[in-house]
Motif scaffolding. Structure first.
Motif, short mmCIF file in Angstrom:
data_model
loop_
_atom_site.label_atom_id
_atom_site.label_comp_id
_atom_site.label_asym_id
_atom_site.label_seq_id
_atom_site.Cartn_x
_atom_site.Cartn_y
_atom_site.Cartn_z
N MET A 177 0.84 -1.20 0.00
CA MET A 177 0.00 0.00 0.00
C MET A 177 0.88 1.25 0.00
O MET A 177 1.88 1.31 0.71
CB MET A 177 -0.92 0.00 1.23
N GLU A 178 0.49 2.24 -0.78
CA GLU A 178 1.20 3.51 -0.80
C GLU A 178 0.51 4.47 0.17
O GLU A 178 -0.72 4.55 0.21
CB GLU A 178 1.17 4.10 -2.21
N TYR A 179 1.31 5.19 0.97
CA TYR A 179 0.76 6.07 1.99
C TYR A 179 1.18 7.52 1.76
O TYR A 179 2.24 7.79 1.17
CB TYR A 179 1.20 5.62 3.39
N ILE A 180 0.35 8.42 2.25
CA ILE A 180 0.60 9.85 2.17
C ILE A 180 0.58 10.42 3.58
O ILE A 180 -0.32 10.10 4.37
CB ILE A 180 -0.48 10.56 1.33
N ARG A 181 1.56 11.26 3.90
CA ARG A 181 1.53 11.96 5.18
C ARG A 181 0.84 13.31 4.98
O ARG A 181 1.28 14.13 4.16
CB ARG A 181 2.94 12.16 5.72
N VAL A 182 -0.23 13.51 5.72
CA VAL A 182 -0.98 14.76 5.62
C VAL A 182 -0.26 15.83 6.44
O VAL A 182 0.14 15.59 7.59
CB VAL A 182 -2.42 14.59 6.11
N THR A 183 -0.08 17.00 5.85
CA THR A 183 0.58 18.12 6.51
C THR A 183 -0.24 19.39 6.30
O THR A 183 -1.28 19.36 5.62
CB THR A 183 1.99 18.34 5.94
N LYS A 184 0.22 20.49 6.85
CA LYS A 184 -0.46 21.76 6.62
C LYS A 184 -0.50 22.09 5.13
O LYS A 184 -1.46 22.71 4.66
CB LYS A 184 0.26 22.89 7.37
N CYS A 237 -8.11 4.12 5.26
CA CYS A 237 -6.99 3.40 5.88
C CYS A 237 -5.99 4.45 6.38
O CYS A 237 -5.31 5.08 5.58
CB CYS A 237 -6.37 2.49 4.82
N PHE A 238 -5.93 4.63 7.72
CA PHE A 238 -5.03 5.68 8.23
C PHE A 238 -4.67 5.45 9.68
O PHE A 238 -5.31 4.66 10.39
CB PHE A 238 -5.66 7.07 8.06
N ILE A 239 -3.63 6.16 10.12
CA ILE A 239 -3.26 6.20 11.54
C ILE A 239 -2.97 7.65 11.89
O ILE A 239 -2.41 8.40 11.10
CB ILE A 239 -2.04 5.30 11.83
#
Length: 248
Positions: free
Chosen positions: A1-8, A54-56
């Protein structure tokens, strides 16, 4: 799975809710506003590229909106894998990413809320046990604090006294909630209106700061419903569920 880090920088364009697809929904905007204020406090929101299914979400325990003592730990606000994404090992991938990041940041370990039996909106205790977590404290209402220390010398986190014995003096229904859960922006007003129309004693208390949350009379601060002083549930309710609860 490819993930993205959410930022400002990418928060406004990213889909961050587990069940709401419309980014302009008041529930989504309230959650994003809450997140935006937490990034500078060390919050990490890691999600799959596949929308918000799908997140943490985790944050240094000192900045968590939870009444506990867990200095030096990382606290997992939410671990969510839903629908067709279940059963593929994504929960393990997300927790492993959290472990790696937390170790890199010099944390003592991880902690998270759960219960002996799976409850809505709380982590699955079977999965936590599989990942090596154990219970380090439990409140009178059955809400447990689980932890995964990175070393034998790490002291156990624990609930503050105000949360270990959940009880308030108020009569009627009292709801403590935060803007952390997006559903609250829609359903808390629904409960307020339903209670008013049906003559049900009800008061909603919006926890609006970390300090208020860390001194709350309940381990779960994003949604905790009391009746005549006693804790009832952390399950978000619509009007029908609320009336069913009231009418028994």
């Amino acid at each position: 799975m490819e993930y993205i880090r959410v930022t400002k920088d990418n928060l406004e364009k990213e889909h961050i809710c587990c069940a709401i697809s419309n980014n302009k929904d008041v529930q989504v905007s309230s959650k994003k506003a809450w997140l935006a204020d937490r990034f500078d406090e060390g919050l990490v929101f890691l999600k799959s590229v596949e929308r918000g299914k799908c997140f943490i979400e985790y944050i240094p325990a000192e900045n968590a909106w939870v009444p506990f003592n867990a200095d030096g730990y990382m606290y997992i606000d939410c671990l969510w894998v839903s629908g067709s994404f279940k059963g593929h090992g994504y929960s393990t991938e997300l927790v492993d990413a959290c472990i790696e990041d937390s170790k890199d940041k010099g944390k003592k370990g991880l902690c998270i809320l759960a219960a002996a039996k799976k409850k809505p909106f709380l982590a699955d205790p079977k999965f936590l046990k599989y990942k090596g977590f154990t219970v380090c404290d439990e409140a009178d209402n059955g809400i447990q604090l689980w932890y995964l220390p990175f070393g034998n010398e790490a002291e156990k986190p624990g609930f503050r006294e105000c949360a270990k014995h959940p009880h308030i003096e108020d009569k009627g229904y009292v709801l403590y909630y935060t803007s952390q859960c997006p559903f609250n922006a829609k359903y808390v007003p629904v409960l307020e209106q339903t209670a008013k129309e049906n003559g049900i004693p009800f008061r909603a208390i919006h926890i609006a700061s970390r300090e208020e949350a860390q001194n709350a009379p309940t381990p779960i601060t994003n949604y905790a419903l009391f009746h005549d002083g006693e804790y009832i549930t952390n399950e978000q309710m619509n009007d029908k569920k609320f009336l069913k609860l009231v009418n028994g």
